[in-house]
Motif scaffolding. Structure first.
Motif, PDB file in Angstrom:
ATOM      1  N   ASN A   1      16.627  -1.263  -5.438  1.00 32.02           N
ATOM      2  CA  ASN A   1      16.832  -0.015  -4.702  1.00 32.02           C
ATOM      3  C   ASN A   1      17.688  -0.303  -3.481  1.00 32.02           C
ATOM      4  N   TYR A   2      18.523   0.663  -3.125  1.00 34.78           N
ATOM      5  CA  TYR A   2      19.360   0.514  -1.941  1.00 34.78           C
ATOM      6  C   TYR A   2      19.822   1.890  -1.494  1.00 34.78           C
ATOM      7  N   GLY A   3      20.180   1.988  -0.219  1.00 35.11           N
ATOM      8  CA  GLY A   3      20.727   3.242   0.281  1.00 35.11           C
ATOM      9  C   GLY A   3      20.710   3.315   1.791  1.00 35.11           C
ATOM     10  N   TRP A   4      21.319   4.378   2.292  1.00 33.63           N
ATOM     11  CA  TRP A   4      21.373   4.628   3.733  1.00 33.63           C
ATOM     12  C   TRP A   4      20.033   5.148   4.207  1.00 33.63           C
ATOM     13  N   LEU A   5      19.621   4.751   5.398  1.00 36.12           N
ATOM     14  CA  LEU A   5      18.405   5.326   5.966  1.00 36.12           C
ATOM     15  C   LEU A   5      18.635   6.794   6.296  1.00 36.12           C
ATOM     16  N   GLU A   6      19.856   7.101   6.687  1.00 31.81           N
ATOM     17  CA  GLU A   6      20.241   8.485   6.945  1.00 31.81           C
ATOM     18  C   GLU A   6      21.590   8.703   6.265  1.00 31.81           C
ATOM     19  N   PRO A   7      21.667   9.653   5.349  1.00 30.74           N
ATOM     20  CA  PRO A   7      22.946   9.869   4.665  1.00 30.74           C
ATOM     21  C   PRO A   7      24.077  10.119   5.651  1.00 30.74           C
ATOM     22  N   ILE A   8      25.209   9.525   5.371  1.00 32.59           N
ATOM     23  CA  ILE A   8      26.373   9.651   6.230  1.00 32.59           C
ATOM     24  C   ILE A   8      27.110  10.932   5.849  1.00 32.59           C
ATOM     25  N   LYS A   9      27.461  11.699   6.873  1.00 29.37           N
ATOM     26  CA  LYS A   9      28.181  12.941   6.621  1.00 29.37           C
ATOM     27  C   LYS A   9      29.656  12.635   6.470  1.00 29.37           C
ATOM     28  N   LYS A  10      30.223  13.076   5.407  1.00 33.10           N
ATOM     29  CA  LYS A  10      31.653  12.892   5.136  1.00 33.10           C
ATOM     30  C   LYS A  10      32.402  14.071   5.732  1.00 33.10           C
ATOM     31  N   GLU A  11      33.417  13.792   6.530  1.00 31.72           N
ATOM     32  CA  GLU A  11      34.209  14.864   7.119  1.00 31.72           C
ATOM     33  C   GLU A  11      35.196  15.399   6.097  1.00 31.72           C
ATOM     34  N   ASN A  12      35.323  16.704   6.074  1.00 34.28           N
ATOM     35  CA  ASN A  12      36.307  17.331   5.196  1.00 34.28           C
ATOM     36  C   ASN A  12      37.584  17.504   5.995  1.00 34.28           C
ATOM     37  N   LEU A  13      38.611  16.737   5.658  1.00 32.41           N
ATOM     38  CA  LEU A  13      39.854  16.770   6.420  1.00 32.41           C
ATOM     39  C   LEU A  13      40.718  17.971   6.067  1.00 32.41           C
ATOM     40  N   PHE A  14      40.541  18.516   4.878  1.00 34.33           N
ATOM     41  CA  PHE A  14      41.315  19.677   4.450  1.00 34.33           C
ATOM     42  C   PHE A  14      40.401  20.874   4.329  1.00 34.33           C
ATOM     43  N   LYS A  15      40.739  21.941   5.014  1.00 32.79           N
ATOM     44  CA  LYS A  15      39.893  23.141   4.952  1.00 32.79           C
ATOM     45  C   LYS A  15      40.617  24.279   4.335  1.00 32.79           C
TER      46      LYS A  15
ATOM     47  N   GLY B   1       0.818  -1.199   0.000  1.00 36.30           N
ATOM     48  CA  GLY B   1       0.000   0.000   0.000  1.00 36.30           C
ATOM     49  C   GLY B   1       0.861   1.262   0.000  1.00 36.30           C
ATOM     50  N   SER B   2       0.412   2.253   0.725  1.00 36.36           N
ATOM     51  CA  SER B   2       1.095   3.541   0.802  1.00 36.36           C
ATOM     52  C   SER B   2       2.506   3.388   1.363  1.00 36.36           C
ATOM     53  N   TYR B   3       3.403   4.248   0.912  1.00 35.62           N
ATOM     54  CA  TYR B   3       4.783   4.234   1.393  1.00 35.62           C
ATOM     55  C   TYR B   3       4.899   4.832   2.806  1.00 35.62           C
ATOM     56  N   GLU B   4       3.851   5.404   3.304  1.00 33.56           N
ATOM     57  CA  GLU B   4       3.888   6.078   4.601  1.00 33.56           C
ATOM     58  C   GLU B   4       4.261   5.143   5.751  1.00 33.56           C
ATOM     59  N   ALA B   5       3.745   3.923   5.744  1.00 37.48           N
ATOM     60  CA  ALA B   5       4.006   2.987   6.845  1.00 37.48           C
ATOM     61  C   ALA B   5       5.486   2.630   6.928  1.00 37.48           C
ATOM     62  N   GLU B   6       6.118   2.329   5.797  1.00 37.37           N
ATOM     63  CA  GLU B   6       7.547   1.992   5.837  1.00 37.37           C
ATOM     64  C   GLU B   6       8.391   3.222   6.155  1.00 37.37           C
ATOM     65  N   THR B   7       7.932   4.393   5.730  1.00 39.88           N
ATOM     66  CA  THR B   7       8.652   5.631   6.034  1.00 39.88           C
ATOM     67  C   THR B   7       8.670   5.886   7.540  1.00 39.88           C
ATOM     68  N   VAL B   8       7.596   5.552   8.219  1.00 44.35           N
ATOM     69  CA  VAL B   8       7.538   5.702   9.678  1.00 44.35           C
ATOM     70  C   VAL B   8       8.601   4.815  10.324  1.00 44.35           C
ATOM     71  N   PHE B   9       8.722   3.586   9.864  1.00 40.29           N
ATOM     72  CA  PHE B   9       9.762   2.686  10.390  1.00 40.29           C
ATOM     73  C   PHE B   9      11.153   3.229  10.088  1.00 40.29           C
ATOM     74  N   PHE B  10      11.384   3.639   8.839  1.00 40.58           N
ATOM     75  CA  PHE B  10      12.704   4.148   8.467  1.00 40.58           C
ATOM     76  C   PHE B  10      13.092   5.345   9.332  1.00 40.58           C
ATOM     77  N   SER B  11      12.157   6.254   9.557  1.00 37.42           N
ATOM     78  CA  SER B  11      12.435   7.433  10.383  1.00 37.42           C
ATOM     79  C   SER B  11      12.777   7.049  11.818  1.00 37.42           C
ATOM     80  N   SER B  12      12.087   6.072  12.351  1.00 33.41           N
ATOM     81  CA  SER B  12      12.347   5.625  13.718  1.00 33.41           C
ATOM     82  C   SER B  12      13.678   4.891  13.818  1.00 33.41           C
ATOM     83  N   LEU B  13      13.997   4.087  12.818  1.00 38.91           N
ATOM     84  CA  LEU B  13      15.243   3.310  12.842  1.00 38.91           C
ATOM     85  C   LEU B  13      16.479   4.201  12.749  1.00 38.91           C
TER      86      LEU B  13
END
Length: 148
Positions: A134-148, A106-118
Motif C-alpha cells: 500500500n502507498y499514497g499521499w497522506l493528503e491528496p495533492i490538488k492539481k492546478e488546472n492551467l487551462f480554463k 490493532g485498530s486502524y484508529e491509532a495510525e489514522t490519528v497520526f496520519f491526520s496530525s501529520l
C-alpha cells in the motif's frame, strides 16, 4: 503489525509524479531490496527527491494536536505513542532525518490519528507499507488546472 515509512517528497516532484505514485513506491521498494551496487544510486535518488523532517516542528505539531489525548505519550528519544483504550490498538511513530517510521497494531484508529496530525506538517507526505504493498499521499495533492 503494520509498518509504514513516511517520506516528505519535494513539491516539484510531488506535482510532477501526481497520478504516477507507483514510481515512488518502486523507488522506495528498490531501496529496501537492492544489492549494494544498485542501492547507492537508488539512495542518491531518494536523497534528491525527499526533504528532511524538522524534529522540532514534528514534535510541536504532534504535541499540539495530541497532547489533550490521554493515550498520547512522548519519550526522550522523540518516539510518539498513541494507545487506544481497552488495548484496541497502538501506534508508535519514530523519526529520522528523511523518513518517519510508523508501527501500528490493532485498530486502524491509532495510525489514522497520526496520519491526520501529520497532514498539518506538509501536504507532500507519502506513506509506504511494503508488506501489504500500500502507498499514497497522506493528503491528496490538488492539481492546478492551467487551462480554463
Amino acid at each position: 503489525m503494520r509498518s509504514y515509512q513516511i517520506y516528505w517528497i519535494g513539491e516539484e516532484f510531488a506535482h510532477y509524479f501526481y497520478g504516477r505514485e507507483q514510481n515512488f513506491f518502486q523507488l522506495f521498494f528498490e531501496s529496501s531490496t537492492s544489492q549494494k551496487s544498485e542501492k547507492n544510486v537508488v539512495e542518491k535518488q531518494i536523497q534528491y527527491i525527499t526533504k528532511e523532517f524538522s524534529l522540532r516542528s514534528l514534535a510541536s505539531i504532534l504535541k499540539e494536536a495530541l497532547m489533550d489525548k490521554e493515550s498520547f505519550a512522548v519519550d526522550k528519544n522523540n518516539c510518539f505513542t498513541i494507545e487506544l483504550p481497552e488495548k484496541k490498538g497502538k501506534a508508535v511513530l519514530s523519526a529520522e532525518e528523511k523518513c518517519l517510521h510508523l508501527r501500528a497494531k490493532g485498530s486502524y484508529e491509532a495510525e489514522t490519528v497520526f496520519f491526520s496530525s501529520l497532514k498539518k506538517l506538509n501536504a507532500c507526505l507519502f506513506a509506504v507499507d511494503f508488506e501489504s504493498k500500500n502507498y499514497g499521499w497522506l493528503e491528496p495533492i490538488k492539481k492546478e488546472n492551467l487551462f480554463k
